[in-house]
Design a protein around this motif. Structure first.
Motif: not given
Lengths: 545, 318
Positions: A162, A195, B318
């Motif tokens: 991510s 985040t 992914k």
């Protein structure tokens, strides 16, 4: 070695600019900046865009981005003036003594190579460590930075982790060769607030544990207050104020610094809902073509005439998708949009010209939302022709009225978008949407690309115009300070659902649900020690559960 | 099924479909061409009866659809029919010439492709300085001169004046590899000059495009030298466009060498094709067309497959 790691004296940086239709010419963008940084200390460089902060950061690695050149002054690293060195000396410095963390890790990692290969590359190439030792060190750093599965994450490719994780990998990349100095260039700006707080803490602990010194570059004073020992405020290539963090935050001397510290001065009283909403979103469920999951689940919100509904959420929460559904760009799977007492066609093709006129939109990127080959007058005049059939002097009169309303004036009529600043461009976009005399405007992150003081001006303008034109705003944003400043009602979105909805005072007062609490407490505050307080508070809470 | 396997299967199926369509076009095209093969075999003085008899014998009178399918199924089994003019089996006559053409194309590619990529890298390294400009100028000049002219000029200087290599590229099966290479040295040189510029400029453009990326700045700030940056970080991300242009040029090397084969009297497919076009020998023209189309489609398919495989997002989902 001296007790100053980085010594910058009278640094001057220039660039060649290419104005349209003119000869290229050289300009100076940093006008003689000086500072010192001791080993293990953190200096925050803060300023708006164009202040020269990134340019100064990169100059400490003797690097000029694009056509940028260092034209004067001295940069001493570990007792050597690096501007006097040749190519070889500079290459030995980069990636060994000084390393760099960029704003967008997603763009700064090579998509074709494994993360580990990139993290250890500088350390191995500069002969700081053997490949095996560097990999071991990288795994220790991955763990220290709180990355999941630190032993194996290096085997992944950048697109497989991510954005927040990649930003930490970038920090590991910078720390791996055991540098003396790390340049952090807006390392958390591209991240969501929830985040950001974790990455910020990870960076702060890594700086503390490794004893590395850092230049921390950001436009966000609240963020830099959490990590720095000293702060230098920059504006248009000049030092405005330079002092320790306590003095800058709590006792700023210069007017400009005071304005930065006290930004978001807007007060806006919440208005009570009137009877009939102008927009009713009813049970909307939507998904994108060719995908298997819904991005919006049963969304219900109302917007009242002349009021502002703020839709707030992080990336992936579905807030922009909601705008696409309302405008008809994405027909929903279920549910209806009621607007001004009628039910809108779900598809853009089925909407009347009147529907289009009454529902306007303003975008985040003002410069790509305008045709660069049209003048401001043409851009604003287009909806006047299209919706009202205005021509000649009547049209011109109205364009001038609108230019006055957005505080630019008649002289801007013949200018091109490229001649305007970011804030001015956004004002022109606002005038263009107002030209249609809409009942409602969707504002999609309209201040996100702007500097805080400029954004403040835009928000004030929007509030003033709301009073004059009695227009309703659906305001999409990730920024809670903006929400506080302008909204009457708020919808907090999380994973495609409306998590919390109601009047501003109700939504922003406890008791909170878990997500809203996390979101609100993650917004950096202009207060020393805030980061530690929040982290300690969260640790206590999770221990208590 | 993983997305990458699905994409590859789709791409291969598309290529086969394309080849089938091309076979229809080739067949239809050669039918509508003017001219009468019986007339050209028997000459102007032939009697109408003789012409009619020969046409019936050659099967020219059957319905076109029936002839197409007969031809297609034959071609799929390796039977390309017999040449009308000589009565030879086409597949047999073509095979040695096809291998000769591939032999020439292969060795031209072995020289041209690495040279073009290396020059492209060099041009990027010295962008806008004299090595870049000189590489561009020389390769552009060589692509602008007609290839037969380059062929004759090289022949005059290198074969006739200097006597380094033979001027006529005659090869046969009894020659060793070294003798063969010696014989085709001049055609290789000409072909290299012809395809070099395109590949080199595309390599340069693809890498320069990648050089704008933020990860190139990251690599520079690691203290890597310019060649390490280009080779390690820019090149892997520029593979897809480079392979694309390389494959296009390889296809040109196989399909487009007609002129060179004629100039150097090289016993390849191109010369064979030219001979039989002038004699209106339809089955031979069809067979050559089909083989050229298969080579073109096949090489472009390989380029697409490499592009798919070089994308890390598809290789490592992914």
């Amino acid at each position: 070695m001296s007790d100053t790691l980085l010594k910058v004296r009278d640094l001057k940086i220039g660039a060649t600019i290419y104005p349209p239709g003119e000869r290229p010419r050289d300009i100076e963008i940093v006008h003689g900046v000086s500072f010192d940084l001791a080993p293990g200390k953190v200096l925050g460089l803060i300023g708006e865009s164009g202040a020269g902060k990134s340019t100064i950061g990169l100059a400490s690695m003797a690097y000029g981005r694009g056509g940028v050149k260092i034209t004067g002054g001295e940069v001493w690293v570990n007792g050597r003036n690096i501007l006097k060195g040749g190519h070889k000396d500079i290459r030995k410095l980069r990636g060994a003594e000084v390393t760099y963390v960029s704003q967008s890790a997603a763009a700064s990692f090579n998509p074709a190579k494994k993360i580990m290969d990139q993290v250890v590359e500088a350390a191995v190439e500069q002969k700081k460590f053997s490949r095996k030792d560097a990999e071991a060190r990288a795994r220790v750093l991955f763990a220290k930075l709180g990355l999941p599965d630190p032993d194996n994450i290096g085997e992944r490719y950048p697109h497989q982790v991510s954005g927040g994780q990649l930003q930490r990998c970038m920090t590991a990349l910078a720390l791996c060769p055991e540098p003396d100095l790390v340049v952090f260039d807006e390392p958390t700006t591209a991240l969501d607030v929830t985040t950001q707080i974790d990455v910020l803490m990870a960076i702060k602990e890594a700086i503390r544990d490794t004893g590395v010194a850092a230049l921390y570059i950001t436009h966000d004073l609240a963020v830099v207050a959490q990590v720095s020992d000293d702060i230098m405020v920059l504006r248009m290539g000049n030092t405005v104020e330079y002092g320790n963090v306590d003095q800058i935050i709590n006792n700023p001397q210069e007017e400009y610094t005071k304005a930065l510290v006290s930004v978001r001065s807007i007060e806006h009283e919440e208005k009570a809902p009137t009877e009939e909403p102008v927009l009713s979103v009813r049970n909307i469920t939507a998904r994108y073509k060719g995908t298997q999951f819904d991005v919006l689940h049963n969304v219900n919100v109302d917007l009242y005439p002349g009021q502002t509904l703020a839709v707030v959420g992080e990336s992936g929460s579905g807030k922009s998708t909601l705008a696409r559904v309302i405008t008809g760009l994405l027909p929903p799977r279920e549910g209806e949009i009621e607007f001004a007492g009628r039910t809108l066609s779900p598809d853009l093709k089925g909407r009347t010209r009147e529907d289009l006129r009454e529902l306007q939109m303003i975008y985040q990127m003002a410069d790509v939302a305008m045709n660069p080959r049209q003048t401001v007058g043409t851009i604003i005049g287009r909806p006047l022709e299209f919706y009202f059939g205005m021509r000649g002097s009547e049209k011109k009169k109205r364009i001038i009225e609108l230019l006055d309303e957005i505080e630019l004036g008649e002289k801007f009529m013949d200018r091109y978008p490229a001649e305007l600043s970011g804030g001015q461009k956004q004002r022109v976009c606002i005038a263009r949407s107002l030209a249609a005399k809409p009942k409602m405007i969707i504002c999609d992150e309209v201040t996100s690309a702007l500097d805080p003081l400029v954004a403040d001006g835009i928000l004030k303008l929007l509030l003033d115009l709301q009073k004059i034109e009695d227009v309703a705003y659906l305001f999409i944003t990730h920024d809670l300070a903006t929400v506080r400043a302008i909204s009457d009602n708020i919808a907090v979105m999380y994973q495609g659902k409306v998590q919390r909805y109601g009047g501003k005072s109700k939504v922003l007062s406890p008791p909170f649900d878990d997500y809203t609490d996390l979101l609100l407490s993650s917004v950096p505050e202009m207060k020393l020690g805030w980061l530690e307080e929040v982290i300690a508070h969260r640790k206590m809470e999770s221990a208590g559960n | 099924m993983s997305p990458i396997v699905k994409l590859l299967a789709q791409r291969i199926a598309l290529s086969l479909l394309l080849l089938l369509l091309i076979s229809v076009v080739i067949f239809a095209g050669t039918i509508v061409l003017p001219g009468d093969v019986a007339q050209s075999i028997l000459g102007q003085s032939a009697t109408p009866e003789a012409l009619a008899n020969l046409r019936a014998e050659l099967g020219v009178n059957d319905p076109p659809v029936q002839r197409y399918f007969a031809w297609l199924f034959g071609a799929m089994q390796g039977d390309l029919g017999t040449a009308l003019t000589s009565g030879q089996d086409i597949a047999q006559a073509l095979s040695s010439r096809f291998w000769n053409t591939l032999f020439l194309a292969f060795w031209a590619a072995v020289v041209a492709v690495p040279l073009a990529i290396f020059l492209g890298l060099l041009a990027v390294r010295f962008k806008d300085r004299w090595p870049d400009k000189m590489i561009s100028a020389v390769t552009l000049a060589s692509i602008s001169i007609p290839e037969f002219l380059i062929g004759y000029v090289l022949m005059y200087f290198i074969a006739v004046k200097l006597r380094w290599f033979p001027s006529v590229a005659m090869v046969n099966d009894s020659m060793g590899l070294f003798d063969k290479l010696n014989a085709i040295a001049l055609p290789i040189a000409v072909l290299t000059l012809v395809v070099l510029a395109h590949m080199m400029r595309m390599t340069r453009a693809a890498i320069l495009n990648v050089m704008q990326s933020a990860y190139i700045e990251t690599a520079e700030l690691k203290g890597l030298n310019a060649f390490q940056v280009i080779y390690r970080h820019a090149f892997p991300n520029a593979i897809a466009p480079i392979v694309n242009v390389v494959m296009l040029n390889l296809a040109y090397l196989v399909v487009g060498v007609v002129v060179i084969e004629v100039v150097f009297v090289y016993p390849g497919m191109g010369q064979y094709l030219v001979d039989h076009v002038s004699k209106r020998d339809v089955p031979v023209v069809q067979a050559c067309g089909l083989i050229f189309a298969a080579v073109y489609i096949g090489l472009n398919m390989i380029a697409d497959i490499v592009a798919i495989l070089s994308n890390p997002r598809l290789r490592h989902p992914k």
